[in-house]
Design a protein around this motif. Sequence first.
Motif, PDB file in Angstrom:
ATOM      1  N   VAL A  17       3.035  -5.379   2.250  1.00  0.00           N
ATOM      2  CA  VAL A  17       2.190  -6.201   3.135  1.00  0.00           C
ATOM      3  C   VAL A  17       2.367  -7.686   2.815  1.00  0.00           C
ATOM      4  O   VAL A  17       2.687  -8.481   3.690  1.00  0.00           O
ATOM      5  CB  VAL A  17       0.706  -5.788   3.024  1.00  0.00           C
ATOM      6  N   GLN A  76      -1.072 -12.032  13.251  1.00  0.00           N
ATOM      7  CA  GLN A  76      -1.304 -10.892  14.140  1.00  0.00           C
ATOM      8  C   GLN A  76      -2.021  -9.781  13.400  1.00  0.00           C
ATOM      9  O   GLN A  76      -2.031  -9.753  12.170  1.00  0.00           O
ATOM     10  CB  GLN A  76       0.027 -10.390  14.661  1.00  0.00           C
ATOM     11  N   SER A  77      -2.562  -8.872  14.170  1.00  0.00           N
ATOM     12  CA  SER A  77      -3.196  -7.701  13.592  1.00  0.00           C
ATOM     13  C   SER A  77      -2.172  -6.955  12.738  1.00  0.00           C
ATOM     14  O   SER A  77      -1.033  -6.776  13.150  1.00  0.00           O
ATOM     15  CB  SER A  77      -3.710  -6.822  14.738  1.00  0.00           C
ATOM     16  N   GLY A  78      -2.580  -6.594  11.531  1.00  0.00           N
ATOM     17  CA  GLY A  78      -1.680  -5.872  10.638  1.00  0.00           C
ATOM     18  C   GLY A  78      -0.790  -6.758   9.791  1.00  0.00           C
ATOM     19  O   GLY A  78       0.004  -6.268   8.990  1.00  0.00           O
ATOM     20  N   SER A  79      -0.923  -8.092   9.938  1.00  0.00           N
ATOM     21  CA  SER A  79      -0.046  -8.991   9.181  1.00  0.00           C
ATOM     22  C   SER A  79      -0.474  -9.151   7.725  1.00  0.00           C
ATOM     23  O   SER A  79       0.267  -9.736   6.928  1.00  0.00           O
ATOM     24  CB  SER A  79       0.021 -10.363   9.872  1.00  0.00           C
ATOM     25  N   GLY A  80      -1.663  -8.662   7.387  1.00  0.00           N
ATOM     26  CA  GLY A  80      -2.089  -8.719   5.986  1.00  0.00           C
ATOM     27  C   GLY A  80      -3.169  -9.754   5.705  1.00  0.00           C
ATOM     28  O   GLY A  80      -3.450 -10.069   4.546  1.00  0.00           O
ATOM     29  N   LYS A  81      -3.823 -10.241   6.760  1.00  0.00           N
ATOM     30  CA  LYS A  81      -4.854 -11.276   6.587  1.00  0.00           C
ATOM     31  C   LYS A  81      -6.009 -10.770   5.727  1.00  0.00           C
ATOM     32  O   LYS A  81      -6.441 -11.454   4.790  1.00  0.00           O
ATOM     33  CB  LYS A  81      -5.391 -11.727   7.958  1.00  0.00           C
ATOM     34  N   SER A  82      -6.513  -9.591   6.077  1.00  0.00           N
ATOM     35  CA  SER A  82      -7.647  -9.056   5.297  1.00  0.00           C
ATOM     36  C   SER A  82      -7.212  -8.777   3.863  1.00  0.00           C
ATOM     37  O   SER A  82      -7.958  -9.052   2.915  1.00  0.00           O
ATOM     38  CB  SER A  82      -8.176  -7.768   5.935  1.00  0.00           C
ATOM     39  N   THR A  83      -6.008  -8.249   3.712  1.00  0.00           N
ATOM     40  CA  THR A  83      -5.486  -7.970   2.367  1.00  0.00           C
ATOM     41  C   THR A  83      -5.503  -9.240   1.521  1.00  0.00           C
ATOM     42  O   THR A  83      -5.966  -9.231   0.371  1.00  0.00           O
ATOM     43  CB  THR A  83      -4.043  -7.415   2.484  1.00  0.00           C
ATOM     44  N   TYR A 137       0.854  -1.185   0.000  1.00  0.00           N
ATOM     45  CA  TYR A 137       0.000   0.000   0.000  1.00  0.00           C
ATOM     46  C   TYR A 137       0.887   1.231   0.000  1.00  0.00           C
ATOM     47  O   TYR A 137       2.015   1.198   0.468  1.00  0.00           O
ATOM     48  CB  TYR A 137      -0.906   0.023   1.237  1.00  0.00           C
TER      49      TYR A 137
END
Length: 242
Positions: free
Chosen positions: A30, A49-56, A21
């Motif tokens: 990411v 973890q939060s911010g690791s790119g799972k949603s991405t 990004y």
Amino acid sequence: MVDTIMMPQTHIAAIAVEKAYRKGEHKVPVLLGVDIEVRRGEFVSIIGQSGSGKSTLLHLLGLLDGPDVGEVKLYGERIDDLPQHSRDELRNRVFGFIFQFYHLLPELTVMENVLTPLMIRHSAWSYWKSRKAFQEQARELLDRVGLGHRLGHKPTELSGGEMQRAAIARALMGNPEVLLADEPTGNLDSETGAEIMDLLRNLNGRNDLTIIMVTHDESIAQQAHRTVRLAEGRLEAWVEAA
Ligand code: ADP
Ligand code: MG
């Protein structure tokens, strides 16, 4: 000799996908080359973890966003480079999405929320002609997720677990092949979360629905057939801590 006929079919795959990004001047990497193959009917969880790119990663798999590098394939055919209208069509027909915060439309009833994917898919006239059948289908799905008694309620009149059940019914409305779940229990207490997981496992087992779920919760992730871990931009096999 490998019996290829017995090998389960790869349903959806990401191959060497990279995604960054842009934050002002800076490029924030990411995903640094992620490979994942999910078989038809498999239930895979992605922990990280939060911010690791799972949603991405989930967005790339479901064509909500495109990779900078790499490919997304459905049954071995590349889909991320299709024209916009074909991607829209695939997103609407092949994938169902559920999210941590449900994303229900507050002004619509449960029934109307569940019908929205078909309103989007069909022209006004074709929707109108088939509305009775669609309503019947919505009612059946809401029964199946345990919300048959809440058809006329607005989302604000529901509990968190009920809102997620409504969101699941909406995701199933178009008969998707792949359900992409982004922290589906993330906003629920553990008991309600367990009920939602029971429902997802049930749908996966009964309907041969492929499920890819991301979560930061190990006890939730463990309930899938297989868990992979996203860390530092890459996927690795996840080994449960002793
Ligand atoms: P996760 O779901 O594992 O918490 P995300 O995929 O949401 O992680 O985000 C991964 C990283 O990418 C985070 O650092 C986040 O801030 C950043 N990011 C996500 N979406 C965007 C965006 N649309 N624009 C800029 N940065 C983003
Ligand atoms: Mg996320």
